[in-house]
Design an enzyme around this catalytic site. Structure first.
Site, PDB file in Angstrom:
ATOM      1  N   GLU A 272       0.815  -1.216   0.000  1.00 52.56           N
ATOM      2  CA  GLU A 272       0.000   0.000   0.000  1.00 52.56           C
ATOM      3  C   GLU A 272       0.850   1.268   0.000  1.00 52.56           C
ATOM      4  OE1 GLU A 272      -3.986   1.635   2.293  1.00 52.56           O
ATOM      5  OE2 GLU A 272      -3.437  -0.470   2.452  1.00 52.56           O
ATOM      6  N   HIS A 299     -20.115  -2.676   7.691  1.00 51.81           N
ATOM      7  CA  HIS A 299     -18.984  -2.061   7.002  1.00 51.81           C
ATOM      8  C   HIS A 299     -19.329  -1.657   5.573  1.00 51.81           C
ATOM      9  CE1 HIS A 299     -14.899  -1.327   5.628  1.00 51.81           C
ATOM     10  NE2 HIS A 299     -15.107  -2.182   4.639  1.00 51.81           N
TER      11      HIS A 299
END
Length: 427
Positions: A272, A299
């Site tokens: 990332e 979520h």
């Protein structure tokens, strides 16, 4: 239904293999569950004396005995944890050096903690597991994240196989090697990158999902379509009823394209440092909402709200893009067509939302950063700074629009969500 159609749907479902990074791969298909034990062989890179299957109290009664039965057919002996004994298969094979251990955790986010991790490790040590042990995660995102982290740290790392049983886990959390547990300070703050050797995405396991849990994962699929794969967005936009009905051809294509998109991004950016951050579209605002509204909002539902709101952020930043009002309306209607929320929930304090947003891991210093979409299928690789006042205005206006729209959003029927750990949802 015509005979031709019936025959077509009953034909064996072909497997499709998606490479991820290194030797890690995802296998997409149907009827995979009971074939898995026979594939975990030295010829396929699994030189193991013991296998440890971990599941939860919701999933184990549905699929645990099927998986264990396939191991028993290969001559394995089986030893269960105390909780798993309640649902064990009626016959156990004699001890012949091929051992399967099973362990069951309580369903829900509360199991993704230090205490449960330690209990699993102690169970494995008690049964003399060592570095030639393979762990198998049978469950949704909680089980996958937890067991991935146990595998990452046990004996400094043992192989893990993921068998996701939820749409969200198949599309998102099982792919890419992010593993973690929750701590009082927040969710997923303690963990490691540990790629699964293989992920088995068995479409048949989606049949037992309630509608709410199914569309929670579809939210992540819509996200993937908008940030990277416009044809996926077009498919989801055009056929919401057929997707929710698990039309065999459509749901397989949705899942395959979503997983492929995630795998491609992970292969480009495992840790990332750049493009993988595009997977966080909708999560800057979505995580802040989730920290305050869980368990009332799941979520994927929070991500849906975040995605819609963050399209408005692009407009107010004045970034040059092809994302115009008609396209924003298409994105909003697509989420809404799956009965996903599209407005910031009424009644939330803006200061509280901003405080939660300040803890987002994409931020640098005191600057809020947000993934930017510039068209359907196009996003900027690096998250961009957003002035706090613009973020506040976008959330305020979204909440007001929701109030003006009338009745408050209500979800599909489904299982009760579990309250998130800590004060911040961290992906």
């Amino acid at each position: 239904m015509t005979q031709t159609k019936r025959q077509k749907t009953e034909e064996p479902f072909p497997r499709r293999i998606i490479p991820v990074i290194g030797d890690s791969k995802v296998i997409v298909g149907r009827g995979l569950l009971t074939s898995i034990p026979a594939e975990l062989t030295p010829a396929n890179g699994f030189k193991a004396s013991k296998f440890v299957v971990v599941s939860d109290s919701n999933v184990w009664p549905l699929y645990g005995e099927q998986l264990v039965g396939a191991f028993l057919a290969l001559g394995f002996s089986v030893k269960h944890s105390a909780a798993t004994e309640l649902h064990r298969p009626p016959v156990e094979a004699a001890d012949n050096g091929k051992l399967l251990l099973t362990y069951q955790v309580a369903a829900g986010e509360g199991s993704k903690c230090r205490e449960t991790k330690a209990a699993i490790e102690d169970f494995m040590l008690e049964h003399r597991c060592n570095r030639d042990t393979v762990m198998i995660a049978l469950g949704g995102g909680v089980v996958g994240d937890l067991i991935g982290y146990v595998a990452a740290t046990f004996m400094r790392g043992v192989p893990v196989v993921q068998i996701p049983t939820s749409s969200t886990a198949m599309i998102d959390s099982s792919v890419g090697g992010k593993t973690a547990i929750n701590v009082p300070a927040g969710k997923n703050l303690i963990g490691a990158f540990h790629q699964p050797v293989v992920v088995y995405a068995d479409m048949d396991l989606l049949r037992t999902l309630p509608p709410r849990e199914l569309v929670e994962g579809i939210s992540e699929a819509i996200k993937m379509g908008v940030i990277r794969i416009p044809s996926l967005f077009d498919l989801l936009e055009a056929h919401p009823q057929r997707v929710m009905a698990l039309d065999p051809e459509l749901i397989e294509q949705v899942m395959y394209d979503s997983i492929r998109g995630k795998a491609e991004v992970v292969a480009l950016d495992e840790r990332e440092a750049g493009i993988r951050s595009t997977l966080n579209w909708g999560h800057t605002i979505g995580h802040a909402i989730e920290a305050l509204k869980s368990p009332a909002y799941m979520h994927g539902e929070c991500v849906a709200v975040g995605c819609v709101a963050e399209t408005e952020v692009v407009m107010r930043l004045g970034i040059e893009s092809q994302l115009d009002r008609p396209k924003i309306e298409r994105i909003t209607k697509c989420f809404a067509s799956y009965n996903l929320p599209v407005h910031v929930p009424r009644g939330l304090e803006l200061d509280s939302l901003m405080n939660k947003m300040a803890l987002d891991k994409k931020n640098r210093g005191n600057t809020i950063k947000c993934t930017i979409v510039t068209d359907i299928g196009v996003s900027i690789a690096q998250p961009q700074p957003v002035p706090a006042e613009i973020m506040r205005e976008v959330m305020r206006d979204s909440m007001a629009e929701g109030v003006a729209a009338g009745a408050e959003w209500t979800p599909h029927e489904g299982h009760s969500a579990q309250k998130a750990a800590g004060g911040m949802m961290a992906s």
